[in-house]
Design an enzyme around this catalytic site. Structure first.
Site, PDB file in Angstrom:
ATOM      1  N   SER A 150      36.450  44.904  34.068  1.00 39.36           N
ATOM      2  CA  SER A 150      37.406  45.680  34.862  1.00 39.36           C
ATOM      3  C   SER A 150      38.449  46.285  33.938  1.00 39.36           C
ATOM      4  O   SER A 150      38.746  45.742  32.869  1.00 39.36           O
ATOM      5  CB  SER A 150      38.111  44.768  35.862  1.00 39.36           C
ATOM      6  OG  SER A 150      39.247  45.414  36.405  1.00 39.36           O
ATOM      7  N   TYR A 162      42.403  36.997  37.321  1.00 40.62           N
ATOM      8  CA  TYR A 162      41.372  38.044  37.316  1.00 40.62           C
ATOM      9  C   TYR A 162      41.319  38.755  35.954  1.00 40.62           C
ATOM     10  O   TYR A 162      40.244  38.936  35.378  1.00 40.62           O
ATOM     11  CB  TYR A 162      41.673  39.032  38.436  1.00 40.62           C
ATOM     12  CG  TYR A 162      40.636  40.109  38.634  1.00 40.62           C
ATOM     13  CD1 TYR A 162      39.445  39.828  39.308  1.00 40.62           C
ATOM     14  CD2 TYR A 162      40.839  41.403  38.174  1.00 40.62           C
ATOM     15  CE1 TYR A 162      38.489  40.820  39.511  1.00 40.62           C
ATOM     16  CE2 TYR A 162      39.897  42.398  38.371  1.00 40.62           C
ATOM     17  CZ  TYR A 162      38.727  42.103  39.042  1.00 40.62           C
ATOM     18  OH  TYR A 162      37.782  43.087  39.239  1.00 40.62           O
TER      19      TYR A 162
HETATM   20  N1  NAD Z   1      35.720  47.559  43.437  1.00 41.23           N
HETATM   21  C1  NAD Z   1      36.439  47.837  42.349  1.00 41.23           C
HETATM   22  O1  NAD Z   1      37.285  48.732  42.353  1.00 41.23           O
HETATM   23  C2  NAD Z   1      36.214  47.082  41.082  1.00 41.23           C
HETATM   24  C3  NAD Z   1      36.935  47.455  39.953  1.00 41.23           C
HETATM   25  C4  NAD Z   1      36.728  46.772  38.764  1.00 41.23           C
HETATM   26  C5  NAD Z   1      35.810  45.749  38.715  1.00 41.23           C
HETATM   27  N2  NAD Z   1      35.132  45.393  39.834  1.00 41.23           N
HETATM   28  C6  NAD Z   1      34.179  44.300  39.719  1.00 41.23           C
HETATM   29  O2  NAD Z   1      32.921  44.701  40.240  1.00 41.23           O
HETATM   30  C7  NAD Z   1      32.261  43.586  40.826  1.00 41.23           C
HETATM   31  C8  NAD Z   1      31.877  43.916  42.257  1.00 41.23           C
HETATM   32  O3  NAD Z   1      33.056  44.251  42.971  1.00 41.23           O
HETATM   33  P1  NAD Z   1      33.005  44.729  44.493  1.00 41.23           P
HETATM   34  O4  NAD Z   1      34.180  45.591  44.681  1.00 41.23           O
HETATM   35  O5  NAD Z   1      31.648  45.224  44.809  1.00 41.23           O
HETATM   36  O6  NAD Z   1      33.286  43.334  45.246  1.00 41.23           O
HETATM   37  P2  NAD Z   1      32.798  42.808  46.661  1.00 41.23           P
HETATM   38  O7  NAD Z   1      33.747  41.739  47.049  1.00 41.23           O
HETATM   39  O8  NAD Z   1      32.574  43.941  47.611  1.00 41.23           O
HETATM   40  O9  NAD Z   1      31.378  42.159  46.331  1.00 41.23           O
HETATM   41  C9  NAD Z   1      31.291  41.017  45.519  1.00 41.23           C
HETATM   42  C10 NAD Z   1      30.007  40.288  45.848  1.00 41.23           C
HETATM   43  O10 NAD Z   1      29.958  39.105  45.031  1.00 41.23           O
HETATM   44  C11 NAD Z   1      29.533  38.040  45.841  1.00 41.23           C
HETATM   45  N3  NAD Z   1      30.040  36.774  45.325  1.00 41.23           N
HETATM   46  C12 NAD Z   1      31.322  36.343  45.339  1.00 41.23           C
HETATM   47  N4  NAD Z   1      31.385  35.100  44.844  1.00 41.23           N
HETATM   48  C13 NAD Z   1      30.122  34.742  44.516  1.00 41.23           C
HETATM   49  C14 NAD Z   1      29.546  33.575  43.956  1.00 41.23           C
HETATM   50  N5  NAD Z   1      30.300  32.507  43.665  1.00 41.23           N
HETATM   51  N6  NAD Z   1      28.215  33.546  43.725  1.00 41.23           N
HETATM   52  C15 NAD Z   1      27.442  34.617  44.043  1.00 41.23           C
HETATM   53  N7  NAD Z   1      27.932  35.739  44.590  1.00 41.23           N
HETATM   54  C16 NAD Z   1      29.250  35.803  44.813  1.00 41.23           C
HETATM   55  C17 NAD Z   1      30.117  38.336  47.212  1.00 41.23           C
HETATM   56  O11 NAD Z   1      29.447  37.600  48.232  1.00 41.23           O
HETATM   57  C18 NAD Z   1      29.925  39.834  47.303  1.00 41.23           C
HETATM   58  O12 NAD Z   1      28.670  40.156  47.860  1.00 41.23           O
HETATM   59  C19 NAD Z   1      33.228  42.412  40.696  1.00 41.23           C
HETATM   60  O13 NAD Z   1      32.908  41.667  39.551  1.00 41.23           O
HETATM   61  C20 NAD Z   1      34.564  43.086  40.529  1.00 41.23           C
HETATM   62  O14 NAD Z   1      35.482  42.266  39.845  1.00 41.23           O
HETATM   63  C21 NAD Z   1      35.314  46.041  41.028  1.00 41.23           C
END
Ligand code: NAD
Length: 252
Positions: A150, A162
């Protein structure tokens, strides 16, 4: 790597960016091992993969649990007999300030549980899946691991847990890139800025408005754009040990 018929595991594939990555790779002909802690969400992703004539299998697994991760990768091996790619995308937020002080009095602090939950899923989960995935890929002599970090890895207010976890997964990209090249495995990281998903929908509206204003291109990223970056990394065999930033020009 030509991803047609290649077996790619994606953690956090139940929704958000993980689901978008799954759908775009399914359209390119990859065979998907979809991993998530939430079965109902995984089944929605599965239905969407099938509606694109894609092939996938579901592996319900908490990435923070060593026995569950070991069992999931053993099941992937049993089902597909090979693994060529892994996208470590499962992640959670538990935002909060390190300490909150009002009129000189400590009123709140980030709990150890709040810290640990995020480190367990984001960092330890990536370690465990990376280790088990690398072991399978090394056997086949080729593979690609992509850690989703991130923009917050540089450090961000209210995100001690985070930001530290995302700096950790970025450093694993360098370490693993060096260690695993001898086994034919490339390792890359992606540092997204702010993308429109359920995770960002859970952000406080005032924080979201501030964020949007600060993004030079003026809007959030789309999950399909992130998925495009995953495809690019998989396809380009000279990429390893580096981060790709996809953030519309945003700097924290
Ligand atoms: N959305 C953003 O703007 C953004 C920005 C930077 C980084 N990220 C990173 O991208 C990734 C996905 O983000 P997102 O926005 O799609 O999040 P989200 O919350 O929509 O999806 C995350 C998924 O991970 C699963 N998950 C959570 N804990 C888990 C565990 N212990 N074991 C297995 N699965 C698990 C959840 O059930 C969910 O389906 C994350 O690592 C997040 O930190 C997202």
């Amino acid at each position: 790597m030509d991803i047609k018929q290649k077996v790619i595991a994606i953690t956090g594939a139940g929704r958000g960016l993980g689901r978008a990555i799954a759908l775009s790779l399914a359209e390119q002909g990859a065979v998907l091992a979809l991993m998530d802690v939430n079965r109902a969400d995984l089944e929605v992703t599965e239905a969407e993969v099938h509606s694109r004539d894609g092939r996938c299998a579901l592996f319900v697994c908490n990435v923070a649990s060593e026995p569950e991760v070991e069992a999931a990768f053993a099941a992937i091996d049993e089902q597909f007999g090979a693994l060529h790619g892994l996208v470590n995308c499962a992640g959670i937020l538990r935002d909060g300030m390190l300490i909150k002080v009002k009129e000189g009095e400590l009123v709140e602090k980030m709990s150890l549980a709040q810290w640990q939950a995020v480190i367990d899923v984001n960092l330890t989960g990536t370690f465990l899946c990376g280790r088990e995935g690398a072991a399978l890929m090394a056997r086949g002599g080729q593979g690609v691991i992509i850690n989703i970090s991130s923009i917050a890895r540089a450090g961000n207010m209210g995100q001690s847990n985070y930001a530290a976890s995302k700096a950790g997964v970025a450093s694993l990209v360098v370490t693993w890139g060096r260690e695993l090249a001898r086994h034919g495995i490339r390792v890359m990281g992606i540092a997204p800025g702010v993308f429109a998903t359920d995770m960002t929908a859970a952000m406080k509206p005032e924080a979201m408005a501030r964020m949007q204003q600060a993004i030079p291109v003026g809007h959030l990223g789309e999950a399909a754009q992130l998925a495009q970056t995953v495809q690019f990394i998989l396809a380009n065999d000279y990429l390893s040990g580096r981060m790709i930033e996809i953030d519309g020009g945003l700097r924290l």
